[in-house]
Design a protein around this motif. Structure first.
Motif, PDB file in Angstrom:
ATOM      1  N   ALA A  71      -2.414  -2.348  -4.012  1.00 20.66           N
ATOM      2  CA  ALA A  71      -1.411  -3.157  -3.547  1.00 20.66           C
ATOM      3  C   ALA A  71       0.004  -2.321  -3.544  1.00 20.66           C
ATOM      4  O   ALA A  71       0.681  -2.201  -2.708  1.00 20.66           O
ATOM      5  CB  ALA A  71      -1.097  -4.643  -4.045  1.00 20.66           C
ATOM      6  N   GLY A  74       0.019   0.313  -1.040  1.00 16.54           N
ATOM      7  CA  GLY A  74       0.379  -0.273   0.231  1.00 16.54           C
ATOM      8  C   GLY A  74      -1.148  -0.395   1.147  1.00 16.54           C
ATOM      9  O   GLY A  74      -1.041  -0.507   2.385  1.00 16.54           O
ATOM     10  N   TYR A  75      -2.118  -0.240   0.508  1.00 11.77           N
ATOM     11  CA  TYR A  75      -3.358  -0.732   1.186  1.00 11.77           C
ATOM     12  C   TYR A  75      -3.794  -1.975   1.399  1.00 11.77           C
ATOM     13  O   TYR A  75      -4.474  -2.280   2.475  1.00 11.77           O
ATOM     14  CB  TYR A  75      -4.636   0.192   0.530  1.00 11.77           C
ATOM     15  N   GLU A  77      -2.666  -6.539   0.399  1.00 11.59           N
ATOM     16  CA  GLU A  77      -1.663  -7.213  -0.010  1.00 11.59           C
ATOM     17  C   GLU A  77      -2.429  -8.420  -0.411  1.00 11.59           C
ATOM     18  O   GLU A  77      -3.469  -8.796   0.276  1.00 11.59           O
ATOM     19  CB  GLU A  77      -0.573  -7.566   1.026  1.00 11.59           C
ATOM     20  N   GLN A  79      -2.282 -12.618   0.062  1.00 13.43           N
ATOM     21  CA  GLN A  79      -1.523 -13.740   0.917  1.00 13.43           C
ATOM     22  C   GLN A  79      -2.169 -14.950   0.639  1.00 13.43           C
ATOM     23  O   GLN A  79      -3.168 -15.084   0.277  1.00 13.43           O
ATOM     24  CB  GLN A  79      -1.751 -13.399   2.368  1.00 13.43           C
ATOM     25  N   THR A  93      -3.808  -4.134   4.840  1.00 18.74           N
ATOM     26  CA  THR A  93      -2.492  -3.736   5.386  1.00 18.74           C
ATOM     27  C   THR A  93      -2.834  -2.948   6.550  1.00 18.74           C
ATOM     28  O   THR A  93      -4.003  -2.274   6.501  1.00 18.74           O
ATOM     29  CB  THR A  93      -1.229  -3.269   4.445  1.00 18.74           C
ATOM     30  N   ARG A  95      -1.928   0.050   6.748  1.00 14.78           N
ATOM     31  CA  ARG A  95      -2.321   1.253   6.201  1.00 14.78           C
ATOM     32  C   ARG A  95      -3.942   1.196   5.682  1.00 14.78           C
ATOM     33  O   ARG A  95      -4.600   2.056   5.807  1.00 14.78           O
ATOM     34  CB  ARG A  95      -1.455   1.588   4.957  1.00 14.78           C
TER      35      ARG A  95
END
Length: 151
Positions: A71, A74-75, A77, A79, A93, A95
């Protein structure tokens, strides 16, 4: 060499090939353990960290640690699940999806090279046997030894 050791060694080398390729494409800070998470997320519906831990065969603590690293990079997340506001699910994500795309391309190219090396018929037989052995081992793990699912 035993089947188990050979499969483990092959998987380790295959993962190193994938990691080197994605690293060249700018997807850094990954390890073999983290790479395994992408395989599960790419092939399943969004899942909780607990479900991901079960799929990986790891502890929830280890899965939370890995999810946190991914996380921050940035790979992925977390929710809120639409049908259960109390539960968080792990999702890729853009990415992360791009990383999966690069990895799948590397896998396809490597399998194509393997097929050329062994010959198409031998590679197809290998893949069928690999799938059959996977089902056998899953049955064995569940205590259903001898359940022939090859059809």
């Amino acid at each position: 060499m035993s089947f188990c050791f050979s499969a483990l060694r092959s998987s380790t080398i295959f993962n190193r090939i994938i990691l080197a390729a994605v690293d060249r494409e700018g997807f850094t800070e990954l390890t073999p353990a983290l790479l395994g998470i992408f395989a599960h997320l790419a092939e399943a519906e969004p899942m909780s960290v607990s479900a991901l831990a079960g799929a990986l065969g790891s502890t929830r603590q280890a899965a939370h640690k890995h999810v946190g690293k991914l996380a921050v990079s940035g790979y992925i997340e977390l929710q809120t699940r639409p049908d259960n506001r109390k539960e968080k699910v792990v999702v890729l994500t853009p990415r992360g999806e791009a990383l999966v795309g690069v990895a799948l391309d590397v896998i396809a190219r490597t399998e194509s090279k393997m097929s050329a090396y062994l010959g198409t018929a031998a590679f197809e037989t290998f893949m069928r046997n690999q799938e059959a052995l996977l089902h056998f081992l899953e049955d064995l793990e569940r205590g259903e030894y001898g359940n022939d699912r090859r059809g």
